[in-house]
Structure formats: C-alpha cells, structure tokens
Scaffold this motif. Sequence first.
Motif, PDB file in Angstrom:
ATOM      1  N   LYS A  89       0.857  -1.182   0.000  1.00 19.57           N
ATOM      2  CA  LYS A  89       0.000   0.000   0.000  1.00 19.57           C
ATOM      3  C   LYS A  89       0.900   1.242   0.000  1.00 19.57           C
ATOM      4  O   LYS A  89       2.008   1.203   0.567  1.00 19.57           O
ATOM      5  N   SER A 100      -6.584  -2.333  -2.483  1.00 20.23           N
ATOM      6  CA  SER A 100      -7.254  -3.560  -2.024  1.00 20.23           C
ATOM      7  C   SER A 100      -7.743  -4.423  -3.190  1.00 20.23           C
ATOM      8  O   SER A 100      -7.568  -5.636  -3.200  1.00 20.23           O
ATOM      9  N   THR A 116      -1.440  -5.333   4.064  1.00 23.51           N
ATOM     10  CA  THR A 116      -2.569  -5.504   5.001  1.00 23.51           C
ATOM     11  C   THR A 116      -3.592  -6.490   4.407  1.00 23.51           C
ATOM     12  O   THR A 116      -4.783  -6.243   4.391  1.00 23.51           O
ATOM     13  N   SER A 167      -5.572  -9.693   4.306  1.00 20.63           N
ATOM     14  CA  SER A 167      -6.123 -10.743   5.171  1.00 20.63           C
ATOM     15  C   SER A 167      -6.228 -12.080   4.450  1.00 20.63           C
ATOM     16  O   SER A 167      -6.685 -12.156   3.310  1.00 20.63           O
ATOM     17  N   ASP A 182      -9.292  -2.479   9.311  1.00 21.35           N
ATOM     18  CA  ASP A 182      -8.397  -2.986  10.343  1.00 21.35           C
ATOM     19  C   ASP A 182      -7.948  -1.891  11.323  1.00 21.35           C
ATOM     20  O   ASP A 182      -7.615  -0.776  10.904  1.00 21.35           O
TER      21      ASP A 182
HETATM   22  N1  GLU Z   1      -7.234  -6.604   5.827  1.00 19.99           N
HETATM   23  C1  GLU Z   1      -8.400  -6.309   5.061  1.00 19.99           C
HETATM   24  C2  GLU Z   1      -8.316  -6.872   3.651  1.00 19.99           C
HETATM   25  O1  GLU Z   1      -7.379  -7.512   3.340  1.00 19.99           O
HETATM   26  C3  GLU Z   1      -8.704  -4.821   5.027  1.00 19.99           C
HETATM   27  C4  GLU Z   1      -7.551  -3.943   4.647  1.00 19.99           C
HETATM   28  C5  GLU Z   1      -7.297  -3.842   3.165  1.00 19.99           C
HETATM   29  O2  GLU Z   1      -8.243  -3.852   2.391  1.00 19.99           O
HETATM   30  O3  GLU Z   1      -6.130  -3.742   2.803  1.00 19.99           O
HETATM   31  O4  GLU Z   1      -9.184  -6.704   2.836  1.00 19.99           O
END
Ligand code: GLU
Length: 268
Positions: free
Chosen positions: A34, A78, A96, A98, A189
């Motif tokens: 990111k 994302s 980030t 998940s 998060d």
């Molecule tokens: N951890 C979550 C996901 O992977 C929310 C953060 C994000 O979108 O980077 O979707």
Amino acid sequence: MRVRRIGALLLTAATLAATLTACGGDDKFVIGVKFDQPGLGLKQTDGSVKGFDVDVATYIAKELGYTGDQIEWKETVSANREPFIQQGQVDMVVATYSITDKRKEVISFAGPYLVTGQDILTRADDTTITGQDSLQTKKVCGAQGSSSPARLVEKFGEEWKGQFLTEQQGYGACLPLLDQKQVDAISTDATILAGFAAQQPGKFRLVGQPFSEEKYGVGLKKDDKETRDKVNAAIEKMFADGSWKKAVDANFGEFASAFATPPALEKY
Ligand code: GLU
C-alpha cells in the motif's frame, strides 16, 4: 566426443542459471504494498516507502536472496491484489492482506505475520458510534475489494450498502470524507485506522471494539509451495531474531503494545 561437449555446455548453462537464481541476478523482485497507509505502507516524498509491511517485505526479500537495490515497490490497492499476483505483475503482496478462504481459491498465502481486527474510526467529537451495531444507521467509507466493507454488507444487507456505504480505491481517500462529514465512519483494520489517527492527533477517534480477526498474509502465486515455504521460513526467522518486534515498535507507535507476540504460522 560431441555428446560430451554438449553435455559440458548444458552443465555450464545450468550452473549459470543456478548462480543467477541464487543471488537474484539482475532480476528485480517486485513487491506490492500500500502507498497510502501510515505505519504500514506509506510512500514518502523522496519516493521510498515506509511501514511495517515494507519492513516485513524487505526482510523476506533479503532472505530469498535479493539485495535492497533489486526490490521494486509497486502500489497495490485492495481490489487489485489478487489480479496482480495472478497476472505476474508482482512477485508477492505484503499489503494488510487478510488471509481468507475466498482469496485462497485464486492465490496462496504465507504467514500470518500479524493479527488485528476490524474496527471503526470516527471524528473525535462523535460519541454516537460505539461499535459495529452503531454502523447500521451511519454513513461508512471503505475500500473496494477490501474484506472490511464486505463484512458490513454481509451483516446489514444490500439495501444498507446502497444507502450507507461509500467505496473508495483506498482507505487514504476515505479520510477527507470523514473529516468533511460526508461520511460518519471508516471501518477497516485497527492497524490502518490507528495509523491515520496518529497522523492527526485529536481529530479522530478509534472506537476500539474490534469485531473480526484479520490475519495478515503474504500473497503469492497459487500453489507455489516452494516459495511459500521459503517465505514462511523467513517470517519465522524474523519472529525469532527480534526483527519482527523491532519493526512493530518502529512503526506502530503507541499501538505497538497491541502486538506483544508474533502469531503462529499456518503452514499448509
Ligand atoms: N485486511 C483487510 C483486507 O485484506 C482490510 C484492509 C485492506 O483492504 O487492505 O481486505
């Protein structure tokens, strides 16, 4: 004679290929992170990137045999994480990200290297939002392709989505909307929200009532077990030699105490 010469030639080519692979050669190692999340992955004015995900990714890349110069940082939002991995636009994603069963259908994950939970950020003076249930009648901002808004839609339904949910490309773009009262909350998060809150002290409030378990994984090509094993070994080493804790303390500020010990790896 002829056979032997060809054999020698093949051997030389094989040795060369092995050497190049071992030290990374001239290859670039492209990592998706990111660019808009303070504390995790944030692009700096000098063009470098900074944050916990960046530190984890750098450690892994070095364990895989790449030098810092060989790392190329590519912005992932994302929604483009799975396609970027599937299309080979990145070698790995540390953003980030998940670990979910749905994503596991198209990519593989190493890790987890951090566990957090979905939480809520409001304006500091808004005391009406106390937890997930409060969001049923509030305007919420989330990122497209992120598991956070999807969880709320699952709970509150499609009608709620049409009426209350605003989706942006990234969470950074949600922040001005919250500030200017176009939305009442950002939900994702706690790590991400704490990073935003710390950037502008006193302005926003992290509700602090997490309602999910988000296990951050390293996104890799599906079924590349060899790389996944190597990345897991790198993460394990980072946990054991103190580098993980150092990265937690360096990037999460006051929120670092939430991550006292590293999570257990899921090897599959
Ligand atoms: N951890 C979550 C996901 O992977 C929310 C953060 C994000 O979108 O980077 O979707």
